[in-house]
Motif scaffolding. Structure first.
Motif, PDB file in Angstrom:
ATOM      1  N   LYS A  27       0.292   3.794  -3.355  1.00  0.00           N
ATOM      2  CA  LYS A  27      -0.188   5.179  -2.749  1.00  0.00           C
ATOM      3  C   LYS A  27       0.784   6.472  -1.269  1.00  0.00           C
ATOM      4  O   LYS A  27       1.012   5.477  -0.215  1.00  0.00           O
ATOM      5  CB  LYS A  27      -1.778   5.340  -2.417  1.00  0.00           C
ATOM      6  CG  LYS A  27      -1.810   6.274  -1.709  1.00  0.00           C
ATOM      7  CD  LYS A  27      -4.020   6.391  -1.358  1.00  0.00           C
ATOM      8  CE  LYS A  27      -4.191   7.368  -1.221  1.00  0.00           C
ATOM      9  NZ  LYS A  27      -5.788   6.947  -0.854  1.00  0.00           N
ATOM     10  N   SER A  65       0.754  -0.968  -0.191  1.00  0.00           N
ATOM     11  CA  SER A  65       0.269  -0.231   0.052  1.00  0.00           C
ATOM     12  C   SER A  65       1.012   1.686  -0.045  1.00  0.00           C
ATOM     13  O   SER A  65       0.416   2.299  -0.226  1.00  0.00           O
ATOM     14  CB  SER A  65      -0.963  -0.080   0.991  1.00  0.00           C
ATOM     15  OG  SER A  65      -1.407   1.491   1.410  1.00  0.00           O
ATOM     16  N   ARG A  95      -2.115   5.380   8.070  1.00  0.00           N
ATOM     17  CA  ARG A  95      -2.150   3.959   7.678  1.00  0.00           C
ATOM     18  C   ARG A  95      -1.427   3.044   8.541  1.00  0.00           C
ATOM     19  O   ARG A  95      -2.945   1.965   8.074  1.00  0.00           O
ATOM     20  CB  ARG A  95      -1.416   4.504   6.114  1.00  0.00           C
ATOM     21  CG  ARG A  95      -1.050   3.368   4.835  1.00  0.00           C
ATOM     22  CD  ARG A  95      -2.185   3.792   4.106  1.00  0.00           C
ATOM     23  NE  ARG A  95      -2.211   5.334   3.342  1.00  0.00           N
ATOM     24  CZ  ARG A  95      -1.467   5.099   2.268  1.00  0.00           C
ATOM     25  NH1 ARG A  95      -0.473   3.691   1.467  1.00  0.00           N
ATOM     26  NH2 ARG A  95      -1.244   6.353   1.778  1.00  0.00           N
TER      27      ARG A  95
END
Length: 155
Positions: free
Chosen positions: A134, A130, A145
């Motif tokens: 991003k 991830s 996150r």
């Protein structure tokens, strides 16, 4: 209370914050400072020769010199590079260790911290994928996150 084992610079800084409204009154600062000392430091203070200290600055310098061995030494940035998620470890354990180390480093290294956190994760970890796909541009975004992935891990 200063116990003789913690960082003397941090203690003086904390004392100065507590006494900020009186900071211009040198005599008062000198008279009140001993009330922030525990038994070990108080023995040192009581051992000062009468008239040997002329200002609060001199007092805090003498205090810092006496308890120099207790001063906290900031960790080098390279310390972050040695951290990685252990095999079978959890994201929570890794992030807790990482942020503890990060907080012991002086300076503004957010971009390096983001990269080193990511590279400390196993290549197959979903969070690493991830973070590669991003990008995050701040520590706050990284922490958000991580929290999302920790919640998934907990379920």
């Amino acid at each position: 209370m200063y116990n003789g084992r913690t960082d003397s610079v941090e203690h003086v800084s904390y004392f100065n914050q507590k006494m900020a409204v009186h900071s211009k009154n040198e005599a008062l600062m000198c008279k009140v400072f001993p009330s922030s000392l525990g038994p070990v430091a108080m023995r040192w203070f009581d051992g000062l020769r009468a008239g040997s200290i002329d200002s609060f600055k001199e007092l805090t310098q003498a205090f810092g010199s006496r308890f120099i061995t207790c001063s906290r030494v900031p960790r080098p940035l390279v310390s972050l590079l040695s951290l990685s998620m252990r095999e079978g470890g959890t994201l929570k354990t890794y992030s807790d260790r990482y942020w503890e180390m990060f907080n012991e480093i002086d300076g503004d290294f957010d971009d390096v911290a983001i990269s080193t956190f990511k590279f400390g994760l196993p290549a197959e970890h979903n969070l690493r994928k991830s973070l590669t796909g991003k990008l995050v541009i701040s520590i706050c975004q990284l922490m958000d996150r991580i929290d999302k992935y920790k919640r998934v891990e907990d379920d």
